[in-house]
Design an enzyme around this catalytic site. Structure first.
Site, PDB file in Angstrom:
ATOM      1  N   ASP A  18     103.348  60.767  86.068  1.00 21.88           N
ATOM      2  CA  ASP A  18     103.133  62.212  86.208  1.00 21.88           C
ATOM      3  C   ASP A  18     102.675  62.563  87.625  1.00 21.88           C
ATOM      4  O   ASP A  18     102.018  61.761  88.295  1.00 21.88           O
ATOM      5  CB  ASP A  18     102.092  62.662  85.170  1.00 21.88           C
ATOM      6  CG  ASP A  18     102.151  64.160  84.908  1.00 21.88           C
ATOM      7  OD1 ASP A  18     103.086  64.823  85.372  1.00 21.88           O
ATOM      8  OD2 ASP A  18     101.230  64.657  84.222  1.00 21.88           O
ATOM      9  N   HIS A  35     110.444  63.827  92.569  1.00 21.61           N
ATOM     10  CA  HIS A  35     111.086  62.940  91.589  1.00 21.61           C
ATOM     11  C   HIS A  35     111.807  61.792  92.310  1.00 21.61           C
ATOM     12  O   HIS A  35     111.758  60.647  91.867  1.00 21.61           O
ATOM     13  CB  HIS A  35     112.089  63.717  90.730  1.00 21.61           C
ATOM     14  CG  HIS A  35     111.472  64.807  89.904  1.00 21.61           C
ATOM     15  ND1 HIS A  35     110.303  64.629  89.204  1.00 21.61           N
ATOM     16  CD2 HIS A  35     111.861  66.092  89.661  1.00 21.61           C
ATOM     17  CE1 HIS A  35     110.003  65.748  88.557  1.00 21.61           C
ATOM     18  NE2 HIS A  35     110.921  66.659  88.828  1.00 21.61           N
ATOM     19  N   LEU A 129     111.632  40.122  82.572  1.00 20.44           N
ATOM     20  CA  LEU A 129     110.891  41.362  82.277  1.00 20.44           C
ATOM     21  C   LEU A 129     111.796  42.286  81.477  1.00 20.44           C
ATOM     22  O   LEU A 129     112.980  42.417  81.784  1.00 20.44           O
ATOM     23  CB  LEU A 129     110.501  42.061  83.593  1.00 20.44           C
ATOM     24  CG  LEU A 129     109.954  43.493  83.479  1.00 20.44           C
ATOM     25  CD1 LEU A 129     108.518  43.479  82.941  1.00 20.44           C
ATOM     26  CD2 LEU A 129     109.987  44.214  84.824  1.00 20.44           C
TER      27      LEU A 129
HETATM   28  C1  IPE Z   1     104.683  63.922  80.573  1.00 23.69           C
HETATM   29  O1  IPE Z   1     104.508  64.662  81.739  1.00 23.69           O
HETATM   30  C2  IPE Z   1     106.087  63.457  80.452  1.00 23.69           C
HETATM   31  C3  IPE Z   1     106.522  62.494  81.449  1.00 23.69           C
HETATM   32  C4  IPE Z   1     105.782  61.940  82.360  1.00 23.69           C
HETATM   33  C5  IPE Z   1     107.899  62.110  81.350  1.00 23.69           C
HETATM   34  P1  IPE Z   1     104.557  66.263  81.711  1.00 23.69           P
HETATM   35  O2  IPE Z   1     104.206  66.686  83.082  1.00 23.69           O
HETATM   36  O3  IPE Z   1     105.817  66.730  81.150  1.00 23.69           O
HETATM   37  O4  IPE Z   1     103.387  66.596  80.670  1.00 23.69           O
HETATM   38  P2  IPE Z   1     102.450  67.872  80.512  1.00 23.69           P
HETATM   39  O5  IPE Z   1     103.357  69.071  80.505  1.00 23.69           O
HETATM   40  O6  IPE Z   1     101.499  67.880  81.656  1.00 23.69           O
HETATM   41  O7  IPE Z   1     101.761  67.637  79.214  1.00 23.69           O
HETATM   42  C1  IPE Z   2     106.501  63.735  86.198  1.00 27.20           C
HETATM   43  O1  IPE Z   2     106.144  64.615  87.215  1.00 27.20           O
HETATM   44  C2  IPE Z   2     107.996  63.620  86.016  1.00 27.20           C
HETATM   45  C3  IPE Z   2     108.505  64.231  84.780  1.00 27.20           C
HETATM   46  C4  IPE Z   2     107.798  64.741  83.820  1.00 27.20           C
HETATM   47  C5  IPE Z   2     109.937  64.283  84.622  1.00 27.20           C
HETATM   48  P1  IPE Z   2     106.074  66.178  86.955  1.00 27.20           P
HETATM   49  O2  IPE Z   2     107.410  66.752  87.212  1.00 27.20           O
HETATM   50  O3  IPE Z   2     105.491  66.474  85.636  1.00 27.20           O
HETATM   51  O4  IPE Z   2     105.053  66.618  88.110  1.00 27.20           O
HETATM   52  P2  IPE Z   2     103.854  67.632  87.994  1.00 27.20           P
HETATM   53  O5  IPE Z   2     103.015  67.209  86.831  1.00 27.20           O
HETATM   54  O6  IPE Z   2     104.450  68.992  87.778  1.00 27.20           O
HETATM   55  O7  IPE Z   2     103.119  67.505  89.284  1.00 27.20           O
HETATM   56 MG    MG Z   3     103.618  66.752  84.934  1.00 23.62          MG
END
Ligand code: IPE
Ligand code: IPE
Ligand code: MG
Length: 242
Positions: A18, A35, A129
């Site tokens: 995240d 990303h 792995l």
């Molecule tokens: C959780 O992250 C999902 C992934 C890392 C794939 P999100 O950014 O989507 O989660 P919330 O919205 O903060 O709960």
């Molecule tokens: C995690 O990073 C990747 C996915 C959930 C696909 P985010 O896209 O949630 O990044 P933030 O949380 O908005 O910073």
């Molecule tokens: Mg996120």
């Protein structure tokens, strides 16, 4: 680099990756830039897992809820997955990595599904792995699809009711998307959020958790190793008295 061994080594490390969007925002860039940089962290953690002897590394890459993001971000993420799989597969295969994607694949596009199938088939005999990518996944989806599979299996079975009543939690494991994969010993979440976001609800019942403020694109080998060190100090009691 040396392989860590011993009782306090996790077999399965899982990461809720995240913070990509915030990482990009901090740099005045579009979210997709975060990303793309996150793919570099994936590569680093896979390498660190191989080097330290972790047998299973699983990564939450896209949740069922993430389908609700703006269409252009979803599209960019799906394209990035195709690109990353195409670019990384030779190296993964060479390093003995078995590549597995788990989740609601019906929602993925044909191009992505084709490359997933080909990568999974190509690496299916590797054993250094196991790298599991959770894509279009959610914990509730998994439990529901497992319950559905179980119900269908018992539907026409005259002993179905008895079998159901005698069923143990371990027997249910086999119906989940993660059948055959040990439960995660350690679940790491980056970016400072302290929640599960519908991740491995059943499988994470006794996982250790590590929450770090580091954003996913900044999470590299040293962070992975530090997480293993933190895990090594944990005392897992499973409800017993030691
Ligand atoms: C959780 O992250 C999902 C992934 C890392 C794939 P999100 O950014 O989507 O989660 P919330 O919205 O903060 O709960
Ligand atoms: C995690 O990073 C990747 C996915 C959930 C696909 P985010 O896209 O949630 O990044 P933030 O949380 O908005 O910073
Ligand atoms: Mg996120």
């Amino acid at each position: 680099m040396s392989t860590q061994t011993g009782a306090n080594m996790p077999t399965h490390v899982s990461v809720i990756m995240d913070g990509n969007g915030r990482w990009a925002k901090e740099r005045g860039k579009e979210r997709v830039y975060g990303h793309a940089e996150g793919v570099e962290s994936v590569r680093a953690c896979v390498e660190a897992a191989v080097e330290t002897g972790v047998k299973y590394l699983s990564l939450y890459a896209f949740s069922e809820e993430n389908w609700n993001r703006p269409e252009e971000e979803v599209k960019a993420l799906m394209e990035l997955m195709v690109k990353a799989m195409a670019a990384e597969m030779d190296e993964l295969d060479r390093n003995g990595v078995r590549f597995v994607v788990l989740g609601n694949r019906e929602r993925l596009g044909d191009e992505l599904n084709r490359i997933i199938d080909s990568c999974m088939e190509r690496t299916s005999r590797n054993s250094t792995l196991t790298l599991v990518i959770f894509l279009s996944y959610s914990g509730k989806w998994d439990i529901l699809q497992a319950a559905r599979k179980l119900a269908l299996q018992l539907w026409d079975d005259p002993d179905g009711k008895e079998k159901l009543m005698n069923m143990k939690a371990e027997d249910f494991d086999g119906f989940l998307a993660t059948a055959g994969i040990p439960d995660p010993d350690l679940i790491i979440r980056t970016s400072g959020e302290i929640r599960l976001s519908n991740y491995l609800l059943w499988q994470g019942a006794y996982s250790e958790f590590l929450f770090t403020d580091t954003l996913w694109p900044d999470f590299r080998k040293d962070d992975f190793r530090a997480a293993l060190e933190s895990y090594a100090k944990r005392d897992r009691r499973y409800g017993k008295v030691k």
